[in-house]
Design an enzyme around this catalytic site. Structure first.
Site, PDB file in Angstrom:
ATOM      1  N   SER A 611       0.934  -1.265  -0.024  1.00 42.78           N
ATOM      2  CA  SER A 611       0.041  -0.050   0.051  1.00 42.78           C
ATOM      3  C   SER A 611       0.719   1.362   0.149  1.00 42.78           C
ATOM      4  O   SER A 611       0.207   2.386   0.006  1.00 42.78           O
ATOM      5  CB  SER A 611      -0.866  -0.134   1.307  1.00 42.78           C
ATOM      6  OG  SER A 611      -0.408   0.070   2.225  1.00 42.78           O
ATOM      7  N   LYS A 654      -6.256   4.617   8.272  1.00 42.17           N
ATOM      8  CA  LYS A 654      -5.099   5.384   7.669  1.00 42.17           C
ATOM      9  C   LYS A 654      -5.663   6.978   7.700  1.00 42.17           C
ATOM     10  O   LYS A 654      -4.820   7.824   7.915  1.00 42.17           O
ATOM     11  CB  LYS A 654      -4.781   4.785   6.217  1.00 42.17           C
ATOM     12  CG  LYS A 654      -3.966   3.602   6.298  1.00 42.17           C
ATOM     13  CD  LYS A 654      -3.858   3.000   5.092  1.00 42.17           C
ATOM     14  CE  LYS A 654      -3.112   1.765   4.983  1.00 42.17           C
ATOM     15  NZ  LYS A 654      -2.919   1.004   3.592  1.00 42.17           N
TER      16      LYS A 654
END
Length: 738
Positions: A611, A654
């Site tokens: 990611s 996140k």
């Protein structure tokens, strides 16, 4: 078990009673029902070697109980029959059971309670049976119902807390308790190291043992009476006639020891009841998770006195294992791959043969010399574990489970529907009832729990099925309300609990963020060349900002990409994919340059997942071109070799980490837009920008209009992407763990 039908060999005790330690001869037809003498409770009519009818089953001489050829004449009776009158068939159990509370006629799709008209959980009835409390896992529930009907083994694979052990316990409720058995171990007069095993219907084992004990007690009373008479005669003779007092005392001592030593043979005739189901109302459920070999397979206790007549009879030292206690029930083993290979091999034998000897599991123990006749192990095994359980599991054991049963994957989430929301309200009521010390939940508090279930699912339109963790939130909120002497758990209590029940990873991530602020390691304003604020997750529910720095230097040999920061395999592959884009994009000859990439302060855990791909690509391109990157921006996303931004996992956590760190904007993959469910407090703190291609990332992140436009146009032309016109949207892939 042995197929030898010789009554004298197989049965040390026959129905006619017990004498001075020696087995009687087989009883005659006239004596078959006599039992023990002197009013002692009767043994079964024909003793250990005869036959015994109970519930349509007959007992063989070798100790096994065979099922009746037609135990259930009614096709609707038996394992698949109605469990309780009026409760419906097995097909009506589990998640099919509706919530017992008032429901609105016209249910609003947006109603968090799914149309329930309640003020608190006190108005929701909790089902009595465990099978009725199962929420979600429709496929797994159907498999368990079929397995219970047909007595099949099941392997459940899935994340922790998704209900594997609850389904295993529910299966034990579906099995018929009338087939339960007791298991006794007898002394073998022919070979003391080979105790004999006898299986009788449940409840009869205690009667047999008590009858033997009563007979032994009476026999010992007679021996003691005779012993004291002889001692009295010897001492009287030595005192009065012979005048040898000391000699009389010595003789009395010898007589006492002789009688005591001789009585041990009679005590050894009392059988050892190793499996007792007298008070069991449902099929046994044995959780053998993490059990050592002796606890799983049975063992024989060590005897420090192995000679001189002081040793404990071998049959009294026999200890049953979980596989024996689970006979006619369920054996549950979580983390099946943690069992050693030897135990898994023995488990295969028990499954295949339906019986297993008990012997000492330690080669250095005296119990290793003892081995019983086979003990019944007719259980249904439910093996459970995470995905890695299949890798370390014995292939033959898995083959047996699959060949004689089912494999099922446990869902992590379930579709968010009004019906499921009603069941989640019932879940809260179930947790309150199970704990027994929590106040009831108000309707607003239940709604907040359901909102948290949505958030933890990580997918739009879904609710999490990791109910163990969600149950922890319910209990923490209840504890807070109880400490305040509140009558009900309110929404405010649940909000407080969300802060107090943070995982260790979340607490650690928050601590990292604060420390970086203190030491100015975290930059959230201005522009810097080769530095990008990446985002990562720790554990399952905590986000953290992870800066990535890049530097380009002349190479003293062939140019290479050097990445540091404890990168694991998937992260290294992501860096390699990024390097392919850089080589194709850059006008400069990077074969003569080294590209250094650093994941700042990753710690000992390192970096896994892909990611950070767009973060690495942006940092390297910034370093190559000397163009600054906006530090008020954070980003996450995977990257294909053609520059498409692919979806990742944990976007909600996140984004919240970026907001806590002071960032104003966050770039996420466009495919993850539907997965964003951040808390209300962060919605006004950060702007979420979805992107589909690396060119969009550079357009947003890089400084300087002319240079940036040139870079973006060049990248678009080289990659051949048409995403600027919205024509090439990447298809979602499986979310990355990072």
């Amino acid at each position: 078990m042995s197929n030898d039908t010789d009554a004298d060999k197989n049965s040390p005790e026959e129905g006619g009673g017990v004498t001075d330690g020696a087995p009687d001869s087989p009883p005659s037809e006239e004596d078959a029902g006599e039992g023990f003498r002197d009013g002692v409770a009767d043994e079964p009519a024909d003793g250990p070697g005869g036959s015994d009818e109970r519930g349509g089953r007959s007992e063989h001489r070798n100790g096994q109980v065979d099922p009746d050829p037609n135990p259930n004449p009614d096709p609707d009776s038996g394992p698949g029959s109605d469990v309780d009158e009026g409760t419906g068939t097995i097909d009506d159990l589990g998640s099919d059971v509706e919530v017992d509370a008032e429901v609105a006629e016209d249910v609003d799709e947006d109603d968090l309670l799914g149309g329930l008209r309640i003020d608190s959980t006190d108005e929701i009835d909790v089902p009595d049976r465990l099978v009725d409390q199962v929420i979600g896992q429709e496929h797994a529930r159907d498999v368990v119902m079929k397995a219970a009907k047909q007595r099949r083994h099941v392997m459940m694979i899935g994340s922790p807390g998704t209900g594997k052990s609850m389904l295993a316990k529910a299966m034990s409720e579906l099995l018929p308790p009338e087939e339960l058995q007791d298991v006794l171990v007898y002394h073998n007069p022919d070979d003391g190291n080979n105790p004999k095993v006898r299986t009788v219907p449940a409840g009869k084992g205690e009667q047999i043992v008590e009858a033997h004990k009563e007979e032994a007690r009476k026999r010992n009373q007679m021996r003691s009476f005779l012993m004291w008479i002889i001692i009295a005669i010897v001492i009287g003779y030595s005192f009065i006639i012979a005048g040898q007092i000391l000699l009389g005392i010595l003789a009395a001592g010898v007589i006492y020891l002789a009688f005591r030593y001789g009585s041990r043979g009679g005590d050894a005739m009392v059988p050892n009841l190793i499996v007792n189901n007298a008070d069991t109302t449902t099929a046994p459920f044995e959780d053998a998770t993490g059990a050592h070999a002796g606890a799983l397979l049975g063992d024989v206790r060590h005897d420090p006195f192995q000679s001189g007549g002081m040793e404990t009879p071998s049959h009294d030292r026999v200890e049953p294992g979980a596989i024996h206690k689970a006979n006619k029930g369920v054996l549950f083993i979580d983390e099946i791959n943690t069992l050693d290979i030897r135990s898994q091999q023995h488990l295969m034998t028990a499954i295949q043969e339906g019986e297993f000897h008990i012997t000492g599991q330690s080669e250095r123990s005296s119990g290793a010399m003892v081995q019983t006749e086979p003990v019944p192990t007719d259980f249904i095994m439910i093996a459970a574990g995470n995905l890695d359980a299949m890798e370390n599991m014995h292939p033959a054991l898995r083959s047996r489970i699959k060949g004689y049963g089912y494999e099922v994957y446990m869902d992590d989430t379930i579709e968010d529907t009004p019906e499921m929301r009603r069941k989640y309200a019932r879940f809260v009521a179930q947790e309150v009832a199970k704990d027994g010390r929590l106040p009831e939940y108000s309707a607003e508090a239940i709604e907040e729990v359901i909102l948290e279930a949505r958030r933890r699912a990580g997918r739009k339109g879904h609710l999490t099925l990791k109910l163990r963790n969600l149950g922890g939130l319910v209990r923490v909120a209840g504890d807070i309300a109880r400490s305040e002497d509140a009558d009900f758990v309110t929404r405010d209590h649940v909000l407080q609990a969300k802060g107090r029940s943070r995982s260790i990873e979340q607490q650690l991530a928050d601590d990292y963020i604060e420390r970086r602020k203190d030491y100015e390691l975290q930059v959230s304003e201005g522009y810097q060349v080769g530095r990008v604020n990446g985002l990562a997750v720790m554990g399952e529910d905590s986000g953290i900002m992870l800066p990535v720095m890049a530097e380009v230097t002349p190479s003293q040999g062939p140019g290479e990409v050097i990445a540091t920061g404890q990168l694991k395999e998937m992260a290294q592959e992501a860096v390699s994919n990024v390097s392919a884009i850089i080589k194709k994009f850059s006008d400069e000859n990077i074969s003569e340059k080294d590209i250094h990439i650093q994941f700042v302060q990753t710690g000992q855990q390192g970096v896994d997942g892909d990611s950070a791909s767009i973060t690495v690509a942006t940092a390297v391109i910034s370093a190559l071109e000397g163009v600054g990157v906006d530090q008020s921006l954070a980003m996450t996303g995977s990257l294909s070799v053609r520059g498409d931004v692919l979806p990742v996992g944990g976007v909600t956590h996140k984004i919240e980490a970026a907001a806590k760190s002071g960032c104003d904007r966050v770039i996420i993959p466009a495919a993850n837009t539907q997965d964003v469910m951040i808390e209300e407090e962060y919605e006004q703190m950060v702007e979420i920008i979805p992107v589909s291609h690396i060119s969009e990332v550079l357009d947003i992140a890089l400084e300087g209009e002319p240079e940036k436009d040139s870079l973006v146009d060049r990248l678009k032309s080289i990659t051949g992407s048409a995403l600027s016109q919205g024509e090439n949207v990447s298809s979602p892939s499986s979310p990355s763990p990072q």
